[in-house]
Design an enzyme around this catalytic site. Structure first.
Site, PDB file in Angstrom:
ATOM      1  N   ASP A 148      -3.358   6.821 -11.047  1.00  0.00           N
ATOM      2  CA  ASP A 148      -3.572   5.719 -12.008  1.00  0.00           C
ATOM      3  C   ASP A 148      -5.056   5.326 -11.998  1.00  0.00           C
ATOM      4  O   ASP A 148      -5.669   5.131 -13.048  1.00  0.00           O
ATOM      5  CB  ASP A 148      -2.766   4.463 -11.623  1.00  0.00           C
ATOM      6  CG  ASP A 148      -1.262   4.689 -11.551  1.00  0.00           C
ATOM      7  OD1 ASP A 148      -0.521   4.006 -12.257  1.00  0.00           O
ATOM      8  OD2 ASP A 148      -0.829   5.567 -10.780  1.00  0.00           O
ATOM      9  N   GLU A 163      -4.959  -1.065 -17.738  1.00  0.00           N
ATOM     10  CA  GLU A 163      -3.951  -1.692 -16.874  1.00  0.00           C
ATOM     11  C   GLU A 163      -4.493  -1.998 -15.485  1.00  0.00           C
ATOM     12  O   GLU A 163      -4.175  -3.040 -14.911  1.00  0.00           O
ATOM     13  CB  GLU A 163      -2.716  -0.777 -16.732  1.00  0.00           C
ATOM     14  CG  GLU A 163      -1.764  -1.324 -15.680  1.00  0.00           C
ATOM     15  CD  GLU A 163      -0.501  -0.520 -15.472  1.00  0.00           C
ATOM     16  OE1 GLU A 163      -0.300   0.505 -16.139  1.00  0.00           O
ATOM     17  OE2 GLU A 163       0.291  -0.942 -14.619  1.00  0.00           O
ATOM     18  N   ASP A 209      -3.265   2.616 -20.772  1.00  0.00           N
ATOM     19  CA  ASP A 209      -2.352   2.736 -19.632  1.00  0.00           C
ATOM     20  C   ASP A 209      -2.566   4.148 -19.098  1.00  0.00           C
ATOM     21  O   ASP A 209      -2.066   5.125 -19.661  1.00  0.00           O
ATOM     22  CB  ASP A 209      -0.898   2.538 -20.084  1.00  0.00           C
ATOM     23  CG  ASP A 209       0.049   2.466 -18.893  1.00  0.00           C
ATOM     24  OD1 ASP A 209      -0.348   2.911 -17.798  1.00  0.00           O
ATOM     25  OD2 ASP A 209       1.177   1.965 -19.073  1.00  0.00           O
ATOM     26  N   ASP A 219       1.616   5.799 -17.254  1.00  0.00           N
ATOM     27  CA  ASP A 219       2.805   4.994 -17.525  1.00  0.00           C
ATOM     28  C   ASP A 219       4.000   5.703 -16.881  1.00  0.00           C
ATOM     29  O   ASP A 219       4.157   6.919 -17.041  1.00  0.00           O
ATOM     30  CB  ASP A 219       2.997   4.868 -19.040  1.00  0.00           C
ATOM     31  CG  ASP A 219       4.178   4.004 -19.395  1.00  0.00           C
ATOM     32  OD1 ASP A 219       4.256   2.869 -18.902  1.00  0.00           O
ATOM     33  OD2 ASP A 219       5.032   4.475 -20.178  1.00  0.00           O
ATOM     34  N   THR A 248       4.689   4.925 -13.376  1.00  0.00           N
ATOM     35  CA  THR A 248       4.178   5.145 -12.015  1.00  0.00           C
ATOM     36  C   THR A 248       5.308   5.229 -10.994  1.00  0.00           C
ATOM     37  O   THR A 248       5.306   6.068 -10.098  1.00  0.00           O
ATOM     38  CB  THR A 248       3.197   4.017 -11.625  1.00  0.00           C
ATOM     39  OG1 THR A 248       2.175   3.971 -12.611  1.00  0.00           O
ATOM     40  CG2 THR A 248       2.563   4.266 -10.274  1.00  0.00           C
ATOM     41  N   GLY A 292       9.139   4.650 -17.968  1.00  0.00           N
ATOM     42  CA  GLY A 292       7.964   4.677 -18.832  1.00  0.00           C
ATOM     43  C   GLY A 292       8.238   4.253 -20.260  1.00  0.00           C
ATOM     44  O   GLY A 292       9.238   4.651 -20.864  1.00  0.00           O
ATOM     45  N   LYS A 295       9.901   6.724 -23.323  1.00  0.00           N
ATOM     46  CA  LYS A 295      11.022   6.272 -24.165  1.00  0.00           C
ATOM     47  C   LYS A 295      10.635   6.361 -25.652  1.00  0.00           C
ATOM     48  O   LYS A 295      11.471   6.688 -26.494  1.00  0.00           O
ATOM     49  CB  LYS A 295      11.454   4.859 -23.753  1.00  0.00           C
ATOM     50  CG  LYS A 295      12.261   4.914 -22.438  1.00  0.00           C
ATOM     51  CD  LYS A 295      12.866   3.589 -22.061  1.00  0.00           C
ATOM     52  CE  LYS A 295      11.990   2.712 -21.226  1.00  0.00           C
ATOM     53  NZ  LYS A 295      11.762   3.218 -19.843  1.00  0.00           N
ATOM     54  N   ASP A 336       1.344  -0.931 -22.521  1.00  0.00           N
ATOM     55  CA  ASP A 336       2.555  -0.103 -22.574  1.00  0.00           C
ATOM     56  C   ASP A 336       3.012   0.127 -24.007  1.00  0.00           C
ATOM     57  O   ASP A 336       3.682   1.120 -24.291  1.00  0.00           O
ATOM     58  CB  ASP A 336       3.711  -0.785 -21.826  1.00  0.00           C
ATOM     59  CG  ASP A 336       3.485  -0.837 -20.330  1.00  0.00           C
ATOM     60  OD1 ASP A 336       3.296   0.229 -19.737  1.00  0.00           O
ATOM     61  OD2 ASP A 336       3.472  -1.956 -19.773  1.00  0.00           O
TER      62      ASP A 336
END
Ligand SMILES: Nc1ncnc2c1ncn2[C@@H]1O[C@H](COP(=O)(O)O)[C@@H](O)[C@H]1OP(=O)(O)O
Ligand SMILES: [Mg+2]
Ligand SMILES: [Mg+2]
Ligand SMILES: [Mg+2]
Length: 353
Positions: A100, A123, A172, A175, A177, A271, A275, A298
């Site tokens: 990340d 983020e 992000d 996404d 994590t 995530g 999706k 997100d």
């Protein structure tokens, strides 16, 4: 000499002679190449699209975001291969890894260099600074734009007058994590959302671990009212209701809402980006998450990509989120997103208050 041969020769020279840097910079000013240091590593590349073309700003932003997300994905893969994830918990059930941090550092530095007047919100915050030595190479930073066609798209008049100062980029870097740390790498995406006047105007979803025909990583983009690429839109199956939701952040309200919607199937995956991909590819009709938890980074890119193909993303009351630089980061009203052709208002009506 073709541009590609020149590029390759510069790369070889640079590898052999540290002292050629100054000469190379002079050469590159006349062609579209540049030699630069990036995060302590010297490498040579063509001018990035953020700097070099006359295409409208919106297209340059999305083009640059695609290439940047693609390279960030290779950083994520390399960190995983190193086996040193450096996991820390930022709160409760809110993990961060070295992947990340490194991906965010790369993305933010690169976008800042290309679009210095834009606001970039990542983020992992403003203090992330990582050593990318060993994670970047000319091979992972290809000189050409990933989707050359983006720069030639036609843009409606109202999107031509965007100024860089008014652009907010939501990043992000990784996404999903939670799933990444459990080895569920298919749930991971890198998200770059571009907002103007508080609304998404472009988005990039990159899947670092997607593999097809031996090529690692898949990048998808969407520009509402302009176009999309990197994927094929597939409608979800008719006569069924498939809902995707959280795998790792559920609670009573999330479950009660799902039960009220009487789905035929629930896909519990990690995530927000992942999706959104399920909606884009017709594997689910709706993404329902009746809880705060997701943040603006997100949802900005997923919303732009979904809207570009006729989908919708709102809070649980049907109110669109705003993405201006001073907005609250948490999406307090939860998340309801529907695939193209799916009746968003049916979900709004059917969700218990
Ligand atoms: N309670 C939470 N705390 C931290 N992040 C959350 C929370 N709920 C959701 N998220 C973020 O939204 C994404 C989608 O949620 P979920 O996977 O639960 O459906 C998560 O992958 C996570 O993003 P990230 O992994 O980038 O921190
Ligand atoms: Mg996180
Ligand atoms: Mg996220
Ligand atoms: Mg993240």
């Amino acid at each position: 000499m073709t541009a590609q041969i020149l590029y390759e020769q510069i790369g070889r020279l640079a590898a052999r002679h540290q002292s050629t840097l100054k000469i190379l910079v002079l050469v590159t000013k006349q062609s579209s190449f540049q030699a630069h240091r990036f995060c302590g590593i010297r490498y040579y590349s063509k001018m990035s699209v953020g700097e070099s073309t006359n295409a409208p700003l919106l297209l340059r932003l999305v083009s640059e975001a695609c290439t940047t997300a693609n390279t960030a994905g290779s950083i994520v893969r390399k960190v995983l291969l190193s086996g040193e994830l450096g996991v820390v918990d930022k709160g409760v059930n809110d993990l961060q890894t070295k992947a990340d941090r490194c991906a965010q550092y790369y993305i933010v530095q690169r976008l800042k260099r290309c679009f210095p007047k834009a606001t970039i919100i990542g983020e992992e915050g403003d203090d992330v600074s990582e050593n990318l030595e060993g994670l970047l190479s000319p091979a992972t930073t290809p000189p050409e734009p990933l989707f050359p066609e983006i720069l030639n798209k036609s843009v409606p008049e109202k999107l031509l007058s965007i100024s860089e100062e008014n652009v907010v980029i939501w990043v992000d870097p990784l996404d999903g994590t939670q799933e990444f740390t459990k080895g569920l790498v298919g749930h991971v995406t890198t998200l770059i959302g571009i907002a103007v006047d508080a609304r998404p105007v472009g988005g990039v979803i990159h899947q670092p671990f997607y593999e097809a025909d031996g090529v690692k990583g898949r990048t998808m983009y969407g520009i509402p009212e302009v176009g999309h690429g990197g994927f094929t839109v597939t409608p979800p199956p008719e006569g069924k209701r498939i809902i995707t939701t959280t795998r790792s952040h559920s609670n009573q309200r999330v479950e009660a809402t799902l039960a009220a919607l009487q789905p035929d199937e629930i896909l519990r995956v990690g995530g927000a980006g992942h999706k959104a991909v399920l909606l884009i590819e017709g594997r689910a009709h709706a993404y329902v998450f009746a809880s705060p938890g997701c943040k603006k980074w997100d949802t900005c890119a997923p919303e732009a990509v979904l809207v570009s193909i006729g989908g919708i993303l709102t809070d649980m009351d049907g109110i669109p989120y705003r993405y201006s630089k001073d907005v609250e980061h948490v999406n307090q009203g939860g998340l309801l997103a529907t695939a193209p052709g799916v009746d968003h208002s049916w979900y709004l009506k059917s969700i218990p208050k």
